[in-house]
Design a protein around this motif. Structure first.
Motif, PDB file in Angstrom:
ATOM      1  N   UNK A  58      26.581  48.247   5.873  1.00 32.71           N
ATOM      2  CA  UNK A  58      26.983  49.510   5.236  1.00 32.71           C
ATOM      3  C   UNK A  58      25.986  49.959   4.174  1.00 32.71           C
ATOM      4  N   UNK A  59      25.252  49.007   3.592  1.00 35.26           N
ATOM      5  CA  UNK A  59      24.245  49.341   2.571  1.00 35.26           C
ATOM      6  C   UNK A  59      22.939  49.822   3.198  1.00 35.26           C
ATOM      7  N   UNK A  60      22.851  49.792   4.540  1.00 36.93           N
ATOM      8  CA  UNK A  60      21.633  50.254   5.202  1.00 36.93           C
ATOM      9  C   UNK A  60      20.726  49.137   5.670  1.00 36.93           C
ATOM     10  N   UNK A  61      21.179  47.894   5.510  1.00 35.86           N
ATOM     11  CA  UNK A  61      20.385  46.774   6.017  1.00 35.86           C
ATOM     12  C   UNK A  61      20.577  46.693   7.530  1.00 35.86           C
ATOM     13  N   UNK A  62      19.616  46.089   8.201  1.00 32.42           N
ATOM     14  CA  UNK A  62      19.656  46.018   9.655  1.00 32.42           C
ATOM     15  C   UNK A  62      20.363  44.786  10.200  1.00 32.42           C
ATOM     16  N   UNK A  63      20.338  43.704   9.444  1.00 31.61           N
ATOM     17  CA  UNK A  63      20.864  42.442   9.949  1.00 31.61           C
ATOM     18  C   UNK A  63      21.017  41.504   8.756  1.00 31.61           C
ATOM     19  N   UNK A  64      21.484  40.275   9.028  1.00 31.67           N
ATOM     20  CA  UNK A  64      21.551  39.293   7.956  1.00 31.67           C
ATOM     21  C   UNK A  64      21.301  37.891   8.490  1.00 31.67           C
ATOM     22  N   UNK A  65      20.744  37.053   7.626  1.00 25.16           N
ATOM     23  CA  UNK A  65      20.498  35.642   7.918  1.00 25.16           C
ATOM     24  C   UNK A  65      21.241  34.814   6.883  1.00 25.16           C
ATOM     25  N   UNK A  66      21.739  33.677   7.322  1.00 26.77           N
ATOM     26  CA  UNK A  66      22.461  32.789   6.425  1.00 26.77           C
ATOM     27  C   UNK A  66      21.483  31.779   5.822  1.00 26.77           C
ATOM     28  N   UNK A  67      21.592  31.574   4.507  1.00 34.16           N
ATOM     29  CA  UNK A  67      20.789  30.567   3.817  1.00 34.16           C
ATOM     30  C   UNK A  67      21.545  29.247   3.846  1.00 34.16           C
ATOM     31  N   UNK A  68      20.845  28.130   3.869  1.00 31.14           N
ATOM     32  CA  UNK A  68      19.391  28.014   3.900  1.00 31.14           C
ATOM     33  C   UNK A  68      18.830  28.430   5.257  1.00 31.14           C
ATOM     34  N   UNK A  69      17.648  29.017   5.209  1.00 28.75           N
ATOM     35  CA  UNK A  69      17.019  29.514   6.428  1.00 28.75           C
ATOM     36  C   UNK A  69      16.651  28.369   7.360  1.00 28.75           C
ATOM     37  N   UNK A  70      16.889  28.590   8.631  1.00 30.24           N
ATOM     38  CA  UNK A  70      16.449  27.647   9.651  1.00 30.24           C
ATOM     39  C   UNK A  70      15.283  28.289  10.383  1.00 30.24           C
ATOM     40  N   UNK A  71      14.287  27.488  10.733  1.00 31.41           N
ATOM     41  CA  UNK A  71      13.055  28.006  11.308  1.00 31.41           C
ATOM     42  C   UNK A  71      13.293  28.832  12.572  1.00 31.41           C
TER      43      UNK A  71
END
Length: 177
Positions: A142-155
């Protein structure tokens, strides 16, 4: 100089054992060239060479880890520690992708994304969040972001996101659902 190999930190037990055995074998057979170093999964071809990424993360440890992963993939990384810094960076330079922390003091990720979008910039913005809840996903979209990733990042997840959002022909906003 007499070296028979090298190790890359963080050390892995198998890598240390392999290098010690290789060095011992080279010492036992003088006159033979040392064996080639083993393939290391942390050193390889970079699929995303030259991809410009703005990493927005207020936690220095999180920023270091994410930047290291991105650089290993060949990305040119610039960091910002707040939403305000991210908005300023987007005004002065062009990036192929923005990785934006959702929760930062001052201007948070969604607020920064709205400000970037209000300026007309359509650079893909991927939220970084410690939470994988549907509400967090909806907030970032809703804020205009395209996607999301969960931390901690996995390669592998990071690679998939880089491939998806830096390939202009395949870009598409993730549906809210």
């Amino acid at each position: 100089m007499g070296f028979h190999g090298y190790l890359i930190k963080p050390l892995r037990r198998a890598s240390v054992a392999e290098r010690v055995l290789a060095a011992a074998g080279a010492r036992l057979q003088p006159g033979l060239p040392p064996p080639p170093p083993p393939e290391d999964d942390r050193v390889g071809l970079t699929r995303f060479s030259g991809t410009r990424v703005l990493l927005v993360e207020d936690n220095p440890v999180g920023a270091l880890l994410a930047a290291t992963l991105l650089r290993r993939e060949g990305c040119a990384v610039e960091t910002a520690a707040s939403g305000h810094e991210a908005v300023a960076a987007m005004k002065r330079a062009r990036y192929d992708l923005v990785l934006m922390d959702m929760r930062m003091p001052g201007m948070d990720g969604p607020t920064a994304a709205r400000a970037i979008r209000a300026g007309g910039d359509q650079t893909p913005i991927v939220a970084l969040t410690a939470h994988a809840f549907a509400e967090d996903r909806r907030t970032c979209l809703e804020a205009g972001m395209n996607d999301h990733l969960v931390k901690p990042l996995e390669l592998e997840t990071l690679r998939a996101s880089l491939a998806r959002w830096t390939n202009r022909a395949e870009r598409a906003k993730v549906a809210v659902g």
